[in-house]
Design an enzyme around this catalytic site. Structure first.
Site: not given
Length: 329
Positions: A132, A191
């Site tokens: 993370d 993206a």
């Protein structure tokens, strides 16, 4: 402090991360290089409570730097969250002659190390091992780079299908309360948007994406979404359902990458990072450091007190959000 240490214990805790084995290898060999014994604690804090402890040698960690996962295994431990459980863990450390404990893991793992150190006379050193990248005080955590590359590889393949069928794909990645994986994989994979917890403002992120991208010229799009929070808010399914209800003209699909992100051989970056941090953990013990996380900042090793590494939120660079906004037109 250095004269008191003769044996170091090492464990991995919480979710596994690529590069943990490289860190175990570095800690083991650096400790042996300095004349200390090393004991591996299997299955994290649960294994410590159950006395699953074995000697580690140079040979024990041979040919492990390239392996994903953790050779020491990992597990969650409900019992360690209690004072009685931590007392039992400490008694096993003493019984095995362990003078200092090195913990490789994320926020919860380092919180456990901090609690153990506060309640008992044991020196603990933390290594940031989590995909993370959400620990304060270090530019990167062990496993983050590999996970990021895994996500980008998957998104590249999904885009082929999105383009062929004129679909919007919502791709969910890990991170929950931290959007580092989502934001940076969105930039790297080209993206159209990233929906992350750090960008939760009065502006509707989904509406912003729709108006900026699909409505203009794009029939297919990729949106990277950080997984839902612990209370179930957000996630790819949530936003896909909203599009189906609010913009039924679009063909929507969801891909949840899940634990795919945790696996695989660690990247060269993660192997080097883990090796540096593992070696630095032994150097920290020689210097008399205790109850700190070993981090890296501006390519320099730093010592971060557990209180800061655990309790402070690591901010995401807002410029990353702007970069994606500019490039996704």
């Amino acid at each position: 402090m250095a004269k008191r240490i003769s044996t170091v214990g090492i464990l991995t805790s919480g979710g596994d991360a690529p590069g943990m084995n490289a860190a175990i290898r570095a800690v083991t060999r650096a400790a042996i290089y300095n004349g200390w014994k090393v004991k591996g604690i299997y299955r994290g804090y649960e294994g410590l409570i159950n006395n699953e402890i074995k000697d580690l040698t140079t040979e024990s960690v041979s040919s492990t730097i390239q392996r994903g996962g953790t050779i020491l295994k990992t597990a969650r431990s409900e019992e360690f969250m209690t004072e009685a459980g931590r007392t039992k863990a400490y008694e096993n450390l003493v019984a095995n002659g362990i003078d200092a404990l090195i913990v490789i893991g994320g926020n919860g793992s380092l919180s456990g190390a901090q609690a153990l150190a506060q309640e008992h006379d044991i020196t603990c050193i933390g290594l940031p091992g989590t995909i993370d990248n959400d620990l304060y005080g270090t530019d990167s955590t062990i496993g983050y780079d590999t996970a990021l590359n895994t996500i980008v590889e998957c998104v590249d393949k999904i885009r082929d299908t999105a383009t062929s069928h004129d679909r919007i794909f919502f791709i969910e990645v890990m991170g929950r309360d931290a959007g580092f994986l989502a934001q940076n994989s969105a930039i790297a994979a080209g993206a159209e948007a990233a929906i992350i917890p750090e960008d939760q403002t009065d502006i509707d992120q989904l509406e912003q994406f729709i108006s900026r991208g699909v409505r203009k010229s794009k029939n297919s799009s990729i949106v990277i979404v950080a997984e839902a929070t612990k209370d179930g808010v957000g996630g790819a399914m949530h936003y896909a359902e909203r599009v189906r209800n609010e913009y039924p003209q679009y063909d929507v699909r969801v891909t949840i990458l899940g634990h795919l992100q945790r696996g695989g051989k660690p990247s060269a970056f993660d192997r080097i990072l883990a090796s540096r941090l593992g070696t630095a953990s032994i150097e920290a013990l020689i210097e008399g450091q205790r109850n700190v996380m070993i981090g890296i900042s501006n390519d320099q090793i730093v010592y971060v007190p557990f209180t800061k590494a655990i309790k402070k939120d690591k901010p995401i660079d807002k410029e990353l959000i702007n970069v994606l906004n500019v490039l996704s037109i």
